[in-house]
Design a protein around this motif. Sequence first.
Motif, mmCIF file in Angstrom:
data_model
loop_
_atom_site.group_PDB
_atom_site.id
_atom_site.type_symbol
_atom_site.label_atom_id
_atom_site.label_comp_id
_atom_site.label_asym_id
_atom_site.label_seq_id
_atom_site.Cartn_x
_atom_site.Cartn_y
_atom_site.Cartn_z
ATOM 1 N N ALA A 174 0.765 -1.419 0.879
ATOM 2 C CA ALA A 174 -0.338 -0.461 0.096
ATOM 3 C C ALA A 174 0.675 1.211 0.183
ATOM 4 C CB ALA A 174 -0.995 0.289 1.081
ATOM 5 N N LEU A 175 0.359 1.990 -0.556
ATOM 6 C CA LEU A 175 0.890 3.420 -0.741
ATOM 7 C C LEU A 175 0.202 4.491 0.034
ATOM 8 C CD1 LEU A 175 2.695 4.210 -4.143
ATOM 9 C CD2 LEU A 175 4.160 3.889 -2.375
ATOM 10 N N CYS A 176 0.705 5.383 0.127
ATOM 11 C CA CYS A 176 -0.497 6.387 1.868
ATOM 12 C C CYS A 176 0.503 8.235 0.490
ATOM 13 C CB CYS A 176 0.403 7.000 2.337
ATOM 14 S SG CYS A 176 -0.371 5.776 3.737
ATOM 15 N N TRP A 177 -0.859 8.814 0.347
ATOM 16 C CA TRP A 177 -0.807 10.003 -0.722
ATOM 17 C C TRP A 177 0.528 11.048 -0.167
ATOM 18 C CZ3 TRP A 177 -1.819 15.083 -0.686
ATOM 19 C CH2 TRP A 177 -1.354 15.554 -1.991
ATOM 20 N N CYS A 178 0.129 11.043 1.204
ATOM 21 C CA CYS A 178 0.768 12.287 1.757
ATOM 22 C C CYS A 178 2.843 11.376 2.050
ATOM 23 C CB CYS A 178 0.748 12.089 3.299
ATOM 24 S SG CYS A 178 -0.360 13.210 3.023
ATOM 25 N N VAL A 179 3.614 11.868 3.181
ATOM 26 C CA VAL A 179 5.251 11.563 2.746
ATOM 27 C C VAL A 179 4.898 10.329 4.148
ATOM 28 C CG1 VAL A 179 6.859 12.072 3.209
ATOM 29 C CG2 VAL A 179 5.942 12.919 1.262
ATOM 30 N N SER A 180 5.574 9.586 4.670
ATOM 31 C CA SER A 180 5.669 8.826 5.431
ATOM 32 C C SER A 180 5.749 9.304 6.705
ATOM 33 C CB SER A 180 5.724 7.491 5.612
ATOM 34 O OG SER A 180 5.345 6.732 5.077
ATOM 35 N N GLY A 181 5.271 9.924 8.175
ATOM 36 C CA GLY A 181 6.038 11.121 8.776
ATOM 37 C C GLY A 181 5.555 12.226 8.593
#
Length: 695
Positions: A174-181
């Motif tokens: 899975a990918l998040c649209w926002c940058v991790s953290g």
Amino acid sequence: MNSKPEILAPAGDTPAFLAAMAAGADAIYLGLKHFSARMQAQNFSLTELSRLTELAHSENRRVYIALNTLLKPSDPLPAGRLLARIARFSPECLPDALIIQDPGVGLIARQAGYSGELHFSTIANVTHTKALAIAQNMGASRVILPRELSIDEVKTVAAACPSDLELEFFVHGALCWCVSGRCWWSSYMGGKSGLRGRCVQPCRRVYKQKGKEGRFFSCFDLSLGPLTKTLLDIPQLSSWKIEGRKKGPHYVFYVVTAYKMLRDNPDDPQARKEAEAILSMALGRQTTKARFLPQGQLDPTRNPTHTQVGAEQTSSGLFCGRLKMEDDPSQTQFKKGKLKKGERPQDIKVARFILSPRFNLIPQDYLRIGYEDEPWHATQSVSKVLPKGGTLTFTIPRHKWPKNGTPVFLIDRKEPELMALLKDWNIKLDKFKGEAPEDVDFRLDMPSVARSEKRYEIYLQANIPQGKATRRALRSNSFMGLWLGPKPLQELSRTLFGRISWWLPPVIWPNEEDRWALLISNAIRSGARHFVCNSQWQRAFFPTGDAKPEGLSLSLGPFVNLANAFSLQSMADLGFERAVISPELAQEDVLSLPHQSPLPLGIVLSGFFPMGISRHTLDPLKAGELFASPKKEAFWSRRYGENTWIYPAWPLDLTEKRNELEKAGYSFFVHFEENIPKELEVQRTSSFNWDIELL
């Protein structure tokens, strides 16, 4: 370094762990019942952890613990006790590494006696080459790179990597649209923080903007597949990571099997074809290469969200078919005799829906009806074999009736062959009893507490202010804050540079590194002395020792997610002199932290704080124009450099809490002043998590 990268598999429960073992994973990462960034997964007790680790070590595999949440002020002691118990495992049961986002966890782990490796999570946001040496000096033996990097950027980072530091990179999941953290979206909408492993995924909902409607922020799954061949030439890249600690054993087994084939047979066309076929049955979302390919290659799946590539699917699972109501009470063809005497069509309490699957279904197949944010969303198991094109009937109560044509997805499967394998591995696991160390008498040596400083304000401007705004921001008890960039360096008088708080962005990417190094150098040369870094890794851009200019002062901004005494101590060890706390903290945490902190603290008191920062573009939505959620909440975006910032249409405002904050010991207060859309009429404010518990 290994001659081949390890295949690193996720495990959210014991069947998934055993599936990873059966598929031949070299290492497995998992979370415990506390302090895991996937708290929705089942996760593991210490006894389960010790048994599984002993099994893995007997097969020459490795186990990593994801202790990768943001720690609140009250968390270090229970985290330390947990680590102290783990540290007392025998070598056979002792996990090989901790995956951490909070650098303070490293300090706690060493006090607790844990001697294994420390891996900095992708949530720790190590995004550029200068960060690597700092991470290593903070105790890291491995850094997990962001998903947003291209293959060229991965090679750039690897070329600068210290020889005894390893790199890890996501190849699937899975990918998040926002940058991790750099995402506070779920937390801002109700205290369920992604940094605490509680994200409710508001980004996957349907949003609207002036006639456009879609899941504009809902990403496909990353799947590099055969492109992983390009990673084999990077010796510093020691691990291929698979995301999915909430997935079942079917997903884990299939994905690990496929990537092991791709790693071991990179030049075999038949192996590549088989691996791609296996990945197609892994029951994830539709897939994308995201930003991995260089910009010049027009892969239609490079943009990671469904909207841009015209697909409907935004949830995990293999599309199985569409539901059709067998007897629709609203239509004239409703069969005579179904209605009781005096009953109207709208009185019908249940209805039958049928599905004609596109492939064979087997017993214990787990199906999902529709998407998670739809009112008729439901799951159901299959009880018997159903051939392709057959008929599966669902009896659904009226309040859950889906629309005709609602998609159905296969989200988990228990093939007899896989179940037989897991049974064999369960027999192996039964040989290991594990260990359950009792609670230990563990006490933390807390950092020394800093004295608070003279109070002052920072008014952080979106643009160079004029007139009254400039005079207000340059009073004796305040600083004008500016985002560092070429324009203010060129247009402002050098006499002002020492009175300005210069802010760095929350993320610096590898291709921006040289430009930022030059900007910072020019600013210092022109007289700038007060800088706010919004990543601890930005410390590497500033001179130290004899090369440090007189009066140079470095602070940390709110984007660093500092929330406990040990994370603040790790920042003091890097040479930072003060810090703005994480804006996510609730009232009790906010008021207690200054009494524990080794650094003078500040807090964001008011203004438009972003809910998330992304490297992806927002097409087809327009930046600077309002868009709305299904609950009619308004948002807007700005594009700054390479990143898209998402804002809520209601600002943060803690000004009524100022007296409490001053009494608690806060030294400075930050006000975010942003260019808001012309159409925005601010009708309310938010106290973020002040009045609710941060889960």
